[in-house]
Design a protein around this motif. Structure first.
Motif, PDB file in Angstrom:
ATOM      1  N   ASP A  20      36.710-142.480 -67.531  1.00 23.38           N
ATOM      2  CA  ASP A  20      35.532-143.339 -67.328  1.00 23.38           C
ATOM      3  C   ASP A  20      35.573-143.974 -65.937  1.00 23.38           C
ATOM      4  OD1 ASP A  20      34.688-142.726 -69.795  1.00 23.38           O
ATOM      5  OD2 ASP A  20      35.109-144.675 -70.725  1.00 23.38           O
ATOM      6  N   THR A  21      36.749-144.467 -65.594  1.00 25.78           N
ATOM      7  CA  THR A  21      36.899-145.126 -64.299  1.00 25.78           C
ATOM      8  C   THR A  21      36.569-144.167 -63.152  1.00 25.78           C
ATOM      9  OG1 THR A  21      38.569-146.614 -65.161  1.00 25.78           O
ATOM     10  CG2 THR A  21      38.583-146.243 -62.781  1.00 25.78           C
ATOM     11  N   SER A  22      37.053-142.944 -63.279  1.00 29.46           N
ATOM     12  CA  SER A  22      36.836-142.022 -62.158  1.00 29.46           C
ATOM     13  C   SER A  22      35.358-141.658 -62.022  1.00 29.46           C
ATOM     14  CB  SER A  22      37.724-140.777 -62.282  1.00 29.46           C
ATOM     15  OG  SER A  22      37.468-140.140 -63.506  1.00 29.46           O
ATOM     16  N   LEU A  23      34.675-141.452 -63.139  1.00 29.01           N
ATOM     17  CA  LEU A  23      33.232-141.147 -63.024  1.00 29.01           C
ATOM     18  C   LEU A  23      32.471-142.360 -62.496  1.00 29.01           C
ATOM     19  CD1 LEU A  23      32.217-138.907 -66.060  1.00 29.01           C
ATOM     20  CD2 LEU A  23      33.308-138.301 -63.923  1.00 29.01           C
ATOM     21  N   ALA A  24      32.863-143.544 -62.933  1.00 24.74           N
ATOM     22  CA  ALA A  24      32.185-144.767 -62.463  1.00 24.74           C
ATOM     23  C   ALA A  24      32.374-144.925 -60.957  1.00 24.74           C
ATOM     24  CB  ALA A  24      32.742-145.981 -63.194  1.00 24.74           C
ATOM     25  N   ASN A  25      33.572-144.644 -60.492  1.00 20.26           N
ATOM     26  CA  ASN A  25      33.829-144.773 -59.046  1.00 20.26           C
ATOM     27  C   ASN A  25      33.094-143.713 -58.235  1.00 20.26           C
ATOM     28  OD1 ASN A  25      35.786-146.952 -58.084  1.00 20.26           O
ATOM     29  ND2 ASN A  25      36.738-146.252 -59.985  1.00 20.26           N
ATOM     30  N   MET A  26      33.030-142.521 -58.773  1.00 16.93           N
ATOM     31  CA  MET A  26      32.270-141.485 -58.061  1.00 16.93           C
ATOM     32  C   MET A  26      30.798-141.879 -57.963  1.00 16.93           C
ATOM     33  SD  MET A  26      33.935-138.063 -59.740  1.00 16.93           S
ATOM     34  CE  MET A  26      32.878-136.866 -58.949  1.00 16.93           C
ATOM     35  N   ALA A  27      30.277-142.415 -59.069  1.00 13.36           N
ATOM     36  CA  ALA A  27      28.859-142.805 -59.081  1.00 13.36           C
ATOM     37  C   ALA A  27      28.610-143.935 -58.090  1.00 13.36           C
ATOM     38  CB  ALA A  27      28.453-143.235 -60.493  1.00 13.36           C
ATOM     39  N   GLU A  28      29.469-144.938 -58.127  1.00 12.20           N
ATOM     40  CA  GLU A  28      29.285-146.076 -57.219  1.00 12.20           C
ATOM     41  C   GLU A  28      29.447-145.626 -55.761  1.00 12.20           C
ATOM     42  OE1 GLU A  28      28.040-148.823 -57.327  1.00 12.20           O
ATOM     43  OE2 GLU A  28      29.007-150.305 -56.042  1.00 12.20           O
ATOM     44  N   ILE A  40      26.548-143.576 -67.206  1.00 15.71           N
ATOM     45  CA  ILE A  40      27.629-143.961 -66.289  1.00 15.71           C
ATOM     46  C   ILE A  40      28.538-144.956 -67.013  1.00 15.71           C
ATOM     47  CG2 ILE A  40      28.213-145.004 -64.045  1.00 15.71           C
ATOM     48  CD1 ILE A  40      25.381-144.147 -63.096  1.00 15.71           C
ATOM     49  N   PRO A  41      29.825-144.608 -67.124  1.00 14.68           N
ATOM     50  CA  PRO A  41      30.725-145.497 -67.856  1.00 14.68           C
ATOM     51  C   PRO A  41      31.153-146.688 -67.005  1.00 14.68           C
ATOM     52  CG  PRO A  41      31.881-143.507 -67.166  1.00 14.68           C
ATOM     53  CD  PRO A  41      30.486-143.387 -66.647  1.00 14.68           C
ATOM     54  N   ALA A  42      31.912-147.605 -67.614  1.00 14.75           N
ATOM     55  CA  ALA A  42      32.433-148.757 -66.860  1.00 14.75           C
ATOM     56  C   ALA A  42      33.788-148.399 -66.272  1.00 14.75           C
ATOM     57  CB  ALA A  42      32.563-149.945 -67.795  1.00 14.75           C
ATOM     58  N   ALA A  43      34.077-148.948 -65.122  1.00 14.40           N
ATOM     59  CA  ALA A  43      35.404-148.757 -64.518  1.00 14.40           C
ATOM     60  C   ALA A  43      36.306-149.868 -65.022  1.00 14.40           C
ATOM     61  CB  ALA A  43      35.294-148.817 -63.008  1.00 14.40           C
ATOM     62  N   THR A  44      37.419-149.492 -65.652  1.00 14.46           N
ATOM     63  CA  THR A  44      38.289-150.531 -66.197  1.00 14.46           C
ATOM     64  C   THR A  44      39.659-150.543 -65.526  1.00 14.46           C
ATOM     65  OG1 THR A  44      38.854-148.970 -67.925  1.00 14.46           O
ATOM     66  CG2 THR A  44      37.198-150.643 -68.470  1.00 14.46           C
ATOM     67  N   ARG A  77      28.833-132.216 -59.161  1.00 13.16           N
ATOM     68  CA  ARG A  77      30.032-132.394 -59.974  1.00 13.16           C
ATOM     69  C   ARG A  77      29.903-133.603 -60.886  1.00 13.16           C
ATOM     70  NH1 ARG A  77      35.326-132.547 -56.200  1.00 13.16           N
ATOM     71  NH2 ARG A  77      36.594-131.154 -57.433  1.00 13.16           N
ATOM     72  N   LEU A  78      29.439-134.694 -60.299  1.00 11.19           N
ATOM     73  CA  LEU A  78      29.316-135.927 -61.075  1.00 11.19           C
ATOM     74  C   LEU A  78      28.302-135.745 -62.211  1.00 11.19           C
ATOM     75  CD1 LEU A  78      29.813-138.974 -61.571  1.00 11.19           C
ATOM     76  CD2 LEU A  78      27.947-139.417 -59.970  1.00 11.19           C
ATOM     77  N   LEU A  79      27.149-135.158 -61.881  1.00 13.40           N
ATOM     78  CA  LEU A  79      26.110-135.016 -62.906  1.00 13.40           C
ATOM     79  C   LEU A  79      26.587-134.078 -64.019  1.00 13.40           C
ATOM     80  CD1 LEU A  79      22.915-134.761 -60.645  1.00 13.40           C
ATOM     81  CD2 LEU A  79      23.867-136.790 -61.766  1.00 13.40           C
ATOM     82  N   ASN A  80      27.288-133.055 -63.593  1.00 14.37           N
ATOM     83  CA  ASN A  80      27.809-132.087 -64.531  1.00 14.37           C
ATOM     84  C   ASN A  80      28.820-132.737 -65.486  1.00 14.37           C
ATOM     85  OD1 ASN A  80      28.154-129.615 -65.592  1.00 14.37           O
ATOM     86  ND2 ASN A  80      29.640-128.909 -64.045  1.00 14.37           N
ATOM     87  N   MET A  81      29.776-133.467 -64.927  1.00 11.18           N
ATOM     88  CA  MET A  81      30.808-134.085 -65.765  1.00 11.18           C
ATOM     89  C   MET A  81      30.218-135.183 -66.634  1.00 11.18           C
ATOM     90  SD  MET A  81      34.286-134.097 -63.539  1.00 11.18           S
ATOM     91  CE  MET A  81      33.733-134.949 -62.090  1.00 11.18           C
ATOM     92  N   GLY A  82      29.263-135.931 -66.046  1.00  8.87           N
ATOM     93  CA  GLY A  82      28.620-136.998 -66.829  1.00  8.87           C
ATOM     94  C   GLY A  82      27.931-136.417 -68.052  1.00  8.87           C
ATOM     95  N   GLY A  83      27.253-135.271 -67.860  1.00  6.57           N
ATOM     96  CA  GLY A  83      26.575-134.609 -68.972  1.00  6.57           C
ATOM     97  C   GLY A  83      27.574-134.176 -70.037  1.00  6.57           C
ATOM     98  N   ARG A  84      28.725-133.689 -69.587  1.00  6.38           N
ATOM     99  CA  ARG A  84      29.693-133.136 -70.556  1.00  6.38           C
ATOM    100  C   ARG A  84      30.565-134.204 -71.223  1.00  6.38           C
ATOM    101  NH1 ARG A  84      32.356-128.355 -67.316  1.00  6.38           N
ATOM    102  NH2 ARG A  84      33.811-128.401 -69.063  1.00  6.38           N
TER     103      ARG A  84
END
Ligand code: MSP
Length: 507
Positions: free
Chosen positions: A442-450, A370-374, A357-364
């Motif tokens: 951005d925050t949600s993808l950053a948190n998923m990645a971390e 990986i964005p920054a969590a703000t 899911r993360l890789l898919n959303m990051g690609g799209r």
């Protein structure tokens, strides 16, 4: 610094490896890897026990020399270590010179000190158990099946004066109640020691058994297999040389419950004590894998071939299952449906899908970066708290050999990342033009990645290859040691996400 020295039992060279052997290697590997991550200098030994009557007989039946037979099996056991990604530093074979030399040295030392004597004995001998048995071992007037063919024989042999150390051993065990893990097993040993100990017959006449290590003081005899095999723990690390001091005493001998008593909890401590060698610090005694309730064994034909499971589902799926399913010390029943349910549910859905899911959303949505969590709001705070709790508990569980609980904790955290993703729903945020929604996305993808990076780092001793893959796909930052990089605090912003990857295809 003294090494953290951990060993497995050495496997009998009388058949192909099965699930029991594979489990013990994985368990010891997880201990070794987790101690390395904790910063210890680890030395991990495994190997093979190659002498004895059964090996001689099987080789004879096949019309080959025993050494040819065991050379072939050694390749299988070494292959098992490779296929299970076992990080052993050494693999000892009891047919090696370095081992024979130390066995003979110890025997000579004990003989010279008067600890070994020759005597004639008439008694019943079990070929299958390779030991003398007593009338009292009979069940309802018959020899139990595990003894196979039992014959009355009269023989001269050599004996080790084990009995005189009985009260010393009792004292030692009482003073060191954590010598055996789990602690409740100590009771069994104390119970055993209520009966008077016999001296130990440590020889076999060469005409009955030639496939063994000759006694240095009488070449008409070879060494009893246990007296030979146990010595591997010190022969492998160069007993008698300076190197030995860096490793010994062993921190843990990892063994199954069938060989705790008497070999590891009676013979071995007494042998060492009589030789003036320090005792190992602990025995770690695991239970048995059973199949439909009975012990897996070659003689009953009830076995699970671990390599078939590895072929079908991969090394890490196998490692995960055995560590998740068994509480160290207790028995566990193996079944393929159970394996599949953990494989598809925990590895496939909880972990594998989160990564996809993360890789898919990051690609799209973020061009694979990986964005920054703000933003830090309630969902983020809850996720960070869950990590702290899960990791504190999992870390403690690793130290206490409660690996099933460590996994439970880490997977609870992984499920909370999935819930977090559901709450933030980045796929909905992506449809909005509002900059506040963009910041949340951005925050949600950053948190998923971390979260994934941390979970992978926590799982590393158990599923090392998968964890490396995850870390490479999610920012390329790998954790080698747990004393850094295990706190929440994304260092991943700006790092790349890899191509969409299926970690555990549906089985
Ligand atoms: N050669 C001896 C050990 C000598 S150690 C100085 C021996 N070999 S074995 O091949 O029979 O067993 C090797 C290890 O595998 C032992 O610790 C044993 O308990 C373990 N297992 C064998 N069958 C098992 C299961 N079914 N389940 C879990 N482990 C069991 O004993």
């Amino acid at each position: 610094m003294k090494k953290f020295y951990v060993t497995t039992a050495i496997d009998y060279a009388n058949g192909l490896p099965h699930l029991g052997h594979a489990y013990e290697k994985v368990l010891t590997d997880v201990i070794a890897r987790s101690r390395r991550m904790a910063g210890e200098d680890v030395y991990f030994l495994t190997g093979m026990d190659e002498h004895g009557q059964k090996v001689q007989q099987t080789a004879n039946k096949e019309g080959i020399e025993p050494i040819e037979f065991t050379n072939n099996l050694a390749e299988h056991f070494k292959g098992l270590c490779r296929d299970l990604n076992i990080s052993n530093d050494d693999f000892i074979r009891t047919t090696e010179e370095r081992h024979k030399k130390v066995v003979q040295e110890l025997l000579q030392k004990l003989f010279d000190a008067g600890e070994i004597y020759e005597a004639e004995y008439t008694g019943f001998y079990s070929t299958r158990a390779e030991q003398f048995v007593l009338e009292k071992d009979k069940i309802d007037g018959d020899w139990p099946e595990e003894f196979g063919d039992v014959q009355e024989i009269q023989e001269r042999n050599y004996y080790f004066r084990q009995s005189k150390y009985q009260s010393w051993l009792l004292e030692f065990l009482k003073e060191n109640p954590d010598f055996i893990y789990p602690r409740y097993r100590l009771k069994q040993v104390l119970e055993f020691l209520k009966e008077p100990l016999n001296d130990l017959c440590i020889s076999r006449p060469i005409e009955r058994l030639s496939w063994g290590i000759p006694l240095p003081f009488d070449e008409k005899f070879v060494t009893y297999v246990w007296f030979d095999a146990l010595v591997n723990y010190i022969s492998a690390i160069g007993y008698g040389t300076d190197r030995f001091e860096e490793y010994w005493p062993a921190d843990y001998h990892v063994i199954g419950k069938d060989i705790m008593l008497p070999p590891h909890s009676v013979y071995w401590p007494i042998m060492l004590h009589a030789c003036g060698i320090e005792l190992p610090r602990h025995l770690l005694v695991h239970g048995w894998w059973t199949l439909a309730g009975s012990k897996m064994s070659k003689s009953t034909g009830k076995v699970v071939n671990p390599l078939e499971m590895v072929d079908k589902f991969g090394t890490d799926a196998f490692r995960y299952f055995v560590m998740r399913e068994m509480t160290v010390g207790q028995d566990s029943d193996f079944s393929e449906p159970l394996f599949l349910s953990r494989y598809n549910g925990e590895l496939g859905n909880d972990l594998g899908n989160l990564l996809s899911r993360l890789l898919n959303m990051g690609g799209r949505y973020t061009e694979g970066v990986i964005p920054a969590a703000t933003v830090v709001e309630q969902p983020e705070e809850a996720l960070h708290k869950q990590w702290e709790k899960s990791w504190t508990n999992a870390r403690k569980a690793y130290d206490e050999f409660l690996f099933h609980l460590a996994l439970e904790e880490i997977f609870e955290f992984i499920r909370s990342i999935n819930r977090y993703a559901e709450v933030r729903a980045p796929w909905k945020l992506a449809k909005s033009e509002d900059p506040a929604d963009r910041a949340l996305l951005d925050t949600s993808l950053a948190n998923m990645a971390e979260g994934l990076r941390l979970a992978a780092s926590a799982l590393k001793p158990i599923i090392p290859q998968t964890c490396d893959t995850i870390c490479q796909l999610v920012g390329g930052k790998e954790v080698e040691r747990w004393d850094e990089g295990m706190d929440w605090g994304s260092t991943l912003a700006g790092c790349n996400l890899g191509e969409k990857t299926i970690l555990f295809p549906r089985g």
